[in-house]
Design a protein around this motif. Structure first.
Motif, short mmCIF file in Angstrom:
data_model
loop_
_atom_site.label_atom_id
_atom_site.label_comp_id
_atom_site.label_asym_id
_atom_site.label_seq_id
_atom_site.Cartn_x
_atom_site.Cartn_y
_atom_site.Cartn_z
N TYR A 1 45.45 62.10 25.60
CA TYR A 1 46.09 63.34 26.02
C TYR A 1 45.00 64.38 26.25
CZ TYR A 1 48.38 67.88 25.78
OH TYR A 1 48.79 69.16 26.05
N ALA A 2 44.96 64.93 27.47
CA ALA A 2 43.97 65.95 27.83
C ALA A 2 44.71 67.25 28.12
CB ALA A 2 43.18 65.50 29.06
N PRO A 3 44.74 68.20 27.16
CA PRO A 3 45.53 69.42 27.33
C PRO A 3 45.05 70.32 28.46
CG PRO A 3 44.14 69.58 25.38
CD PRO A 3 44.06 68.16 25.85
N ASP A 4 43.74 70.30 28.75
CA ASP A 4 43.23 71.17 29.80
C ASP A 4 43.76 70.78 31.18
OD1 ASP A 4 41.73 68.80 29.52
OD2 ASP A 4 40.05 69.67 30.63
N HIS B 1 54.03 58.82 22.14
CA HIS B 1 53.06 59.29 21.14
C HIS B 1 52.17 60.38 21.73
CE1 HIS B 1 50.14 58.50 17.75
NE2 HIS B 1 49.31 59.02 18.65
N GLU B 2 51.66 60.15 22.92
CA GLU B 2 50.79 61.15 23.56
C GLU B 2 51.59 62.41 23.93
OE1 GLU B 2 47.67 60.71 23.40
OE2 GLU B 2 47.81 58.61 22.80
N LEU B 3 52.85 62.24 24.32
CA LEU B 3 53.69 63.39 24.61
C LEU B 3 53.84 64.27 23.37
CD1 LEU B 3 55.58 64.91 26.53
CD2 LEU B 3 57.43 63.39 25.78
N ALA B 4 53.91 63.64 22.20
CA ALA B 4 54.00 64.41 20.96
C ALA B 4 52.77 65.29 20.76
CB ALA B 4 54.17 63.46 19.77
N VAL C 1 53.50 68.28 22.80
CA VAL C 1 54.57 69.11 22.25
C VAL C 1 54.10 69.91 21.04
CG1 VAL C 1 56.82 69.03 21.07
CG2 VAL C 1 56.42 67.63 23.12
N PHE C 2 53.29 69.27 20.19
CA PHE C 2 52.87 69.92 18.95
C PHE C 2 51.50 70.58 19.04
CE2 PHE C 2 56.06 66.81 17.61
CZ PHE C 2 56.88 67.62 16.84
N GLY C 3 50.91 70.62 20.25
CA GLY C 3 49.67 71.35 20.45
C GLY C 3 48.49 70.79 19.68
N HIS C 4 48.35 69.46 19.65
CA HIS C 4 47.29 68.82 18.87
C HIS C 4 45.92 68.85 19.54
CE1 HIS C 4 50.52 66.27 16.60
NE2 HIS C 4 50.39 67.48 16.11
N GLY C 5 45.86 69.29 20.78
CA GLY C 5 44.59 69.31 21.47
C GLY C 5 44.20 67.94 22.00
N LEU C 6 42.96 67.82 22.45
CA LEU C 6 42.47 66.57 23.04
C LEU C 6 42.58 65.42 22.04
CD1 LEU C 6 41.01 65.10 25.39
CD2 LEU C 6 38.85 65.71 24.27
N ARG C 7 43.20 64.31 22.46
CA ARG C 7 43.34 63.14 21.60
C ARG C 7 43.01 61.91 22.41
NH1 ARG C 7 44.08 65.09 16.44
NH2 ARG C 7 44.61 62.94 15.89
N VAL C 8 42.21 61.03 21.83
CA VAL C 8 41.89 59.73 22.43
C VAL C 8 42.25 58.67 21.40
CG1 VAL C 8 40.12 58.23 23.40
CG2 VAL C 8 40.02 60.70 23.82
N ASP C 9 43.26 57.86 21.69
CA ASP C 9 43.75 56.85 20.76
C ASP C 9 43.31 55.47 21.22
OD1 ASP C 9 45.24 58.61 19.04
OD2 ASP C 9 46.65 58.86 20.68
N SER D 1 46.97 55.13 8.60
CA SER D 1 46.29 56.31 9.10
C SER D 1 46.70 57.55 8.30
CB SER D 1 46.62 56.53 10.58
OG SER D 1 46.06 57.74 11.02
N LYS D 2 45.69 58.35 7.91
CA LYS D 2 45.95 59.57 7.14
C LYS D 2 45.85 60.82 8.01
CE LYS D 2 44.40 57.56 2.75
NZ LYS D 2 43.47 57.66 1.60
N ASP D 3 45.66 60.62 9.30
CA ASP D 3 45.58 61.74 10.23
C ASP D 3 46.98 62.33 10.40
OD1 ASP D 3 45.65 63.26 12.68
OD2 ASP D 3 43.72 62.37 13.21
N ALA D 4 47.16 63.59 10.01
CA ALA D 4 48.49 64.21 10.04
C ALA D 4 49.05 64.26 11.46
CB ALA D 4 48.43 65.62 9.45
N ALA D 5 48.19 64.55 12.44
CA ALA D 5 48.65 64.64 13.82
C ALA D 5 49.13 63.27 14.32
CB ALA D 5 47.54 65.17 14.72
N GLU D 6 48.42 62.22 13.92
CA GLU D 6 48.83 60.87 14.35
C GLU D 6 50.15 60.47 13.69
OE1 GLU D 6 47.19 58.86 16.74
OE2 GLU D 6 46.43 60.90 17.01
N TYR D 7 50.31 60.86 12.43
CA TYR D 7 51.57 60.57 11.74
C TYR D 7 52.74 61.26 12.44
CZ TYR D 7 55.19 60.59 8.14
OH TYR D 7 56.38 60.45 7.48
N VAL D 8 52.57 62.54 12.77
CA VAL D 8 53.62 63.29 13.46
C VAL D 8 53.92 62.66 14.81
CG1 VAL D 8 54.13 65.49 14.60
CG2 VAL D 8 53.19 65.47 12.29
N ALA D 9 52.88 62.27 15.54
CA ALA D 9 53.07 61.68 16.86
C ALA D 9 53.82 60.35 16.77
CB ALA D 9 51.72 61.48 17.55
N ASN D 10 53.50 59.56 15.76
CA ASN D 10 54.21 58.28 15.58
C ASN D 10 55.68 58.50 15.26
OD1 ASN D 10 52.08 56.54 16.11
ND2 ASN D 10 51.37 56.54 14.00
#
Length: 240
Positions: free
Chosen positions: A13-16, A37-40, A43-51, A62-71
């Protein structure tokens, strides 16, 4: 959203650029889950993410809170409780004692992977226990396809029955569809591959029909690279 054939990529996900990129080499159900998952992340403003590719155990731990929310967002979006319960209920299938063919059928309806739905039934909905989940996991999608078709098949398979309604049937070129007796579709897009069996032969959109029943069928180009909105077209400038 774009599909790109990157071997190590699940999604990005590339927010820019308000852009989601999905690894096109992954199974169809996995791509749908990754897109949600990337749409999440958007929606939640997680910034740049590369999964990158993860196995099921690593992803679960995974203990990454943003990844947990996205899942959690992806699971709720693709497999809402009411939709899951309705899918089993309208077919008069007991969800607590469901068999692999039934779970495979519902996974196809929801557009998710077989193991993803098994995990959701156990871990989130709590409609099956650990023993039932383990029993279901002992059957691979390949083995289930063989059970349904009566032969081995490397192609993807979607079971479309008379209870399917309200959402398109999404497949790729080369995938098989098991359809209700007497149903038909545009033969420019599909071809007969056996009794009540069609093979997606070309990208495009049509309808499966039988009397008053019908659903939209969308065939995506195999190995497609480009913008998702063009994935059902035969020839197009994907960067337009």
């Amino acid at each position: 959203m774009r599909f790109e054939p990157l071997k190590s990529l699940e999604g990005m996900y590339a927010p820019d650029r308000s852009l989601i990129i999905i690894g096109s080499l992954r199974p169809r159900g996995r791509r749908a889950y990754t897109c949600a998952h990337e749409l999440a992340h958007h929606v939640f403003g997680h910034g740049l993410r590369v999964d990158e590719l993860l196995d099921a155990e690593t992803e679960t731990l995974s203990k990454d809170a943003a990844e947990y929310v996205a899942n959690r967002f992806a699971a709720a979006l693709l497999m809402p409780k009411l939709a899951v319960l309705h899918a089993f209920g309208v077919r008069r299938w007991d969800i607590a004692s469901c068999d692999p063919v039934q779970v495979f059928t519902i996974a196809g309806l929801l557009g998710v992977g077989y193991s993803t739905l098994v995990g959701y039934l156990k871990g989130t909905l709590g409609t099956i226990g650990s023993v039932a989940a383990q029993r279901l996991r002992e059957s691979s999608p390949k083995a289930i396809r063989g059970c349904i078709l009566g032969r081995d098949s490397p192609s993807g398979l979607v079971v479309v029955d008379e209870f399917w309604s309200g959402r398109p049937v999404d497949v790729e070129e080369g995938d098989l569809l098991l359809i209700p007796a007497g149903a038909s579709a545009d033969e420019d897009i599909v071809e007969h591959a056996g009794e009540q069996l069609l093979r997606a032969r070309a990208p495009g959109k049509t309808r499966l029909r039988r009397g008053d029943w019908g659903v939209e069928l969308r065939v995506m180009r195999a190995g497609y690279t480009g913008l998702a909105k063009y994935r059902h077209l035969k020839e197009v400038d994907d960067d337009v």
